[in-house]
Write an enzyme that holds these catalytic residues in place. Structure first.
Site, PDB file in Angstrom:
ATOM      1  N   LYS A 185       3.819   8.770   9.134  1.00 11.63           N
ATOM      2  CA  LYS A 185       3.519   8.165  10.435  1.00 11.63           C
ATOM      3  C   LYS A 185       4.475   8.647  11.543  1.00 11.63           C
ATOM      4  O   LYS A 185       4.319   9.751  12.023  1.00 11.63           O
ATOM      5  CB  LYS A 185       3.453   6.638  10.275  1.00 11.63           C
ATOM      6  N   TYR A 205       0.852  -1.198   0.000  1.00 12.58           N
ATOM      7  CA  TYR A 205       0.000   0.000   0.000  1.00 12.58           C
ATOM      8  C   TYR A 205       0.879   1.237   0.000  1.00 12.58           C
ATOM      9  O   TYR A 205       1.848   1.331   0.770  1.00 12.58           O
ATOM     10  CB  TYR A 205      -0.888   0.005   1.243  1.00 12.58           C
ATOM     11  N   ASP A 263       9.132   3.029   0.060  1.00 12.15           N
ATOM     12  CA  ASP A 263       8.064   3.610   0.861  1.00 12.15           C
ATOM     13  C   ASP A 263       8.282   3.166   2.304  1.00 12.15           C
ATOM     14  O   ASP A 263       7.891   2.067   2.696  1.00 12.15           O
ATOM     15  CB  ASP A 263       6.703   3.156   0.323  1.00 12.15           C
TER      16      ASP A 263
HETATM   17  C1  LIG Z   1      -0.006   4.532   5.848  1.00 11.91           C
HETATM   18  C2  LIG Z   1       0.811   4.313   4.636  1.00 11.91           C
HETATM   19  C3  LIG Z   1       0.753   5.185   3.545  1.00 11.91           C
HETATM   20  C4  LIG Z   1      -0.251   6.297   3.453  1.00 11.91           C
HETATM   21  O1  LIG Z   1      -0.064   7.234   4.439  1.00 11.91           O
HETATM   22  P1  LIG Z   1      -1.321   8.195   4.823  1.00 11.91           P
HETATM   23  O2  LIG Z   1      -0.707   9.158   5.766  1.00 11.91           O
HETATM   24  O3  LIG Z   1      -2.344   7.290   5.429  1.00 11.91           O
HETATM   25  O4  LIG Z   1      -1.790   8.826   3.574  1.00 11.91           O
HETATM   26  C5  LIG Z   1       1.642   4.985   2.503  1.00 11.91           C
HETATM   27  N1  LIG Z   1       2.523   3.979   2.521  1.00 11.91           N
HETATM   28  C6  LIG Z   1       2.598   3.118   3.544  1.00 11.91           C
HETATM   29  C7  LIG Z   1       3.616   2.042   3.527  1.00 11.91           C
HETATM   30  C8  LIG Z   1       1.724   3.241   4.623  1.00 11.91           C
HETATM   31  O5  LIG Z   1       1.764   2.354   5.605  1.00 11.91           O
END
Ligand SMILES: *Cc1c(COP(=O)(O)O)cnc(C)c1O
Length: 427
Positions: free
Chosen positions: A267, A144, A239
């Protein structure tokens, strides 16, 4: 446990907010039932609107590595907010936070602060396309990267929980620019690169997958991606929105010693406030406006209150032995869970790295999405509700991670294991 107040709130919420929530997985659709509404948190604990207390292993889905209402973060937010919440002009904190981030992620020679992980990943992909003058990207089944159009293809937990692996509203022509490979399968990547010779702008990957539950990269996988992208003239985007500052101060790229071209953070870096970052080598980042032709902007980007929270968070994580302590707590939780499920004769697979862990209700190893998919979702739902009833708050989806924080004590672990033992006996 009574949930009368939460139930009333949920009924009201459903009239106003789709599904009663502002992010789908909060709705409990993946496990059944209704979500408690949370009033407050402190350390490893949260309290709902009916004053039920829970040990929290969601941690706001990753940011709260210091636990809830960390005094340093709370103070920083208060102090900054009292001087103003936003200026739309450069502030000293942005420089300080960028410097701190760079000590952890030397590969981020330049960076841009944004407000969400979605924005960071969306912008990194746009930048990769701008830099390479190519349009296609490769992502992995079950990873994701936020909900931008081109990244909402085979995107793991959210979609999987709701049976919509690919979102409605994403034009097929956009989705066609996103190619999907299998995690831990370099041959699947190689095939896509060769079938699209000269067309791949970037490979974007969670270096440790944590949005299909936790799936670790096998030996050589990340190194393989590094060499395949280098050969193909494509960029490698890590990511690290979850893994950054989580699996090590310098994230997965430090732990596995593989350096990407671009990195996305979110995060933890925002201390529980809306803040995220993308960055990488200076030659690539110089393409970003106002230096270059890749446009990306934000009214609240680098928001001073969020930045203050981020600085306080990162300072706290520079305390010696922080990651050793997280490892110790998490290892004891893992060992206890393993033991209990074994004794109960309930086969599970536990994937863990540091304070990031998933219990899959499946006996065989879990190394990619097709393994994840075969886990016993109804069993997880039963486990989840059994734990919730006993005051342990886990992610309301079989395809998510458990997040252990620095505030989880041996007593919390003990209490969690006692609850697990009771629930495992009912499965
Ligand atoms: C949570 C997450 C996102 C998206 O971040 P948001 O702040 O919810 O838009 C993107 N990549 C990874 C790996 C994530 O866990």
């Amino acid at each position: 446990m009574k949930h009368d107040t939460s139930h009333r709130l949920y009924e009201e919420a459903k009239k106003l907010l789709p599904g009663g929530v502002n992010s789908p997985v909060r709705s409990f659709k993946g496990v059944g039932g209704e979500p408690p509404f949370i009033l407050r948190g402190r350390g490893s604990r949260i309290w709902d609107a009916d004053n039920n207390e829970y040990i929290d292993y969601v941690g706001s889905w990753g940011p709260l590595i210091l636990g809830h209402a960390h005094p340093g973060v709370t103070l920083a937010v208060r102090e900054m907010a009292s001087r103003g919440t936003s200026f739309g002009a450069p502030t000293p904190g942005e420089v300080q936070l960028a410097q701190l981030i760079q000590t952890a992620f030397p590969s981020m020679q330049m960076m841009r602060l944004v407000s969400s992980g979605t924005e960071a990943c969306m912008s990194a992909v746009r930048l990769a396309r701008a830099f390479t003058s190519r349009s296609k990207i490769i992502k992995f089944n079950g990873c994701y990267h936020g909900h931008a159009d081109s990244l909402l293809v085979k995107a793991g937990s959210g979609g999987a929980t709701f049976g919509v692996p690919d979102s409605a509203g994403v034009p097929a022509s956009f989705a066609a620019e996103t190619l999907v490979a299998e995690y831990n399968d370099l041959a699947s990547v190689d095939r896509l690169i060769h079938a699209n010779a000269g067309g791949i702008a970037a490979i974007i990957v969670e270096p440790i997958a944590a949005n299909m539950g936790v799936v670790l990269p096998q030996a050589g996988f990340l190194e393989g991606l590094r060499s395949l992208t280098a050969e193909a003239g494509a960029l490698l985007i890590f990511d690290e929105v979850i893994t950054g500052f989580r699996v090590a101060w310098g994230g997965a790229q430090q732990r596995y010693a593989v350096t990407p071209d671009l990195t996305c953070l979110g995060k933890i870096v925002g201390g529980g406030m809306p803040l995220a970052v993308y960055g990488g080598s200076a030659d690539i980042m110089r393409q970003v406006a106002p230096l270059g032709a890749m446009y990306q902007a934000g009214t609240l980007s680098g928001n001073p209150v969020a930045v203050a929270a981020g600085i306080a968070m990162l300072h706290a994580l520079q305390t010696p032995k922080v990651y050793e302590r997280l490892e110790e707590t998490s290892a004891s939780l893992e060992a206890g869970l393993r033991d209990i499920f074994k004794q109960a004769g309930r086969p599970v697979t536990i994937n863990r790295i540091g304070s990031l862990m998933t219990v899959f209700f499946r006996q065989s190893p879990v190394q990619n999405w097709s393994d994840v998919e075969k886990s016993d979702v109804p069993a997880y739902g039963k486990f989840f509700h059994g734990m919730l009833d006993r005051g342990v708050y886990l992610a309301p989806s079989a395809f998510e991670a458990m997040f252990v924080s620095l505030t989880h004590t041996p007593d919390d672990i003990e209490e969690t294991l006692i609850a697990t033992k009771q629930v495992a006996a009912t499965l």
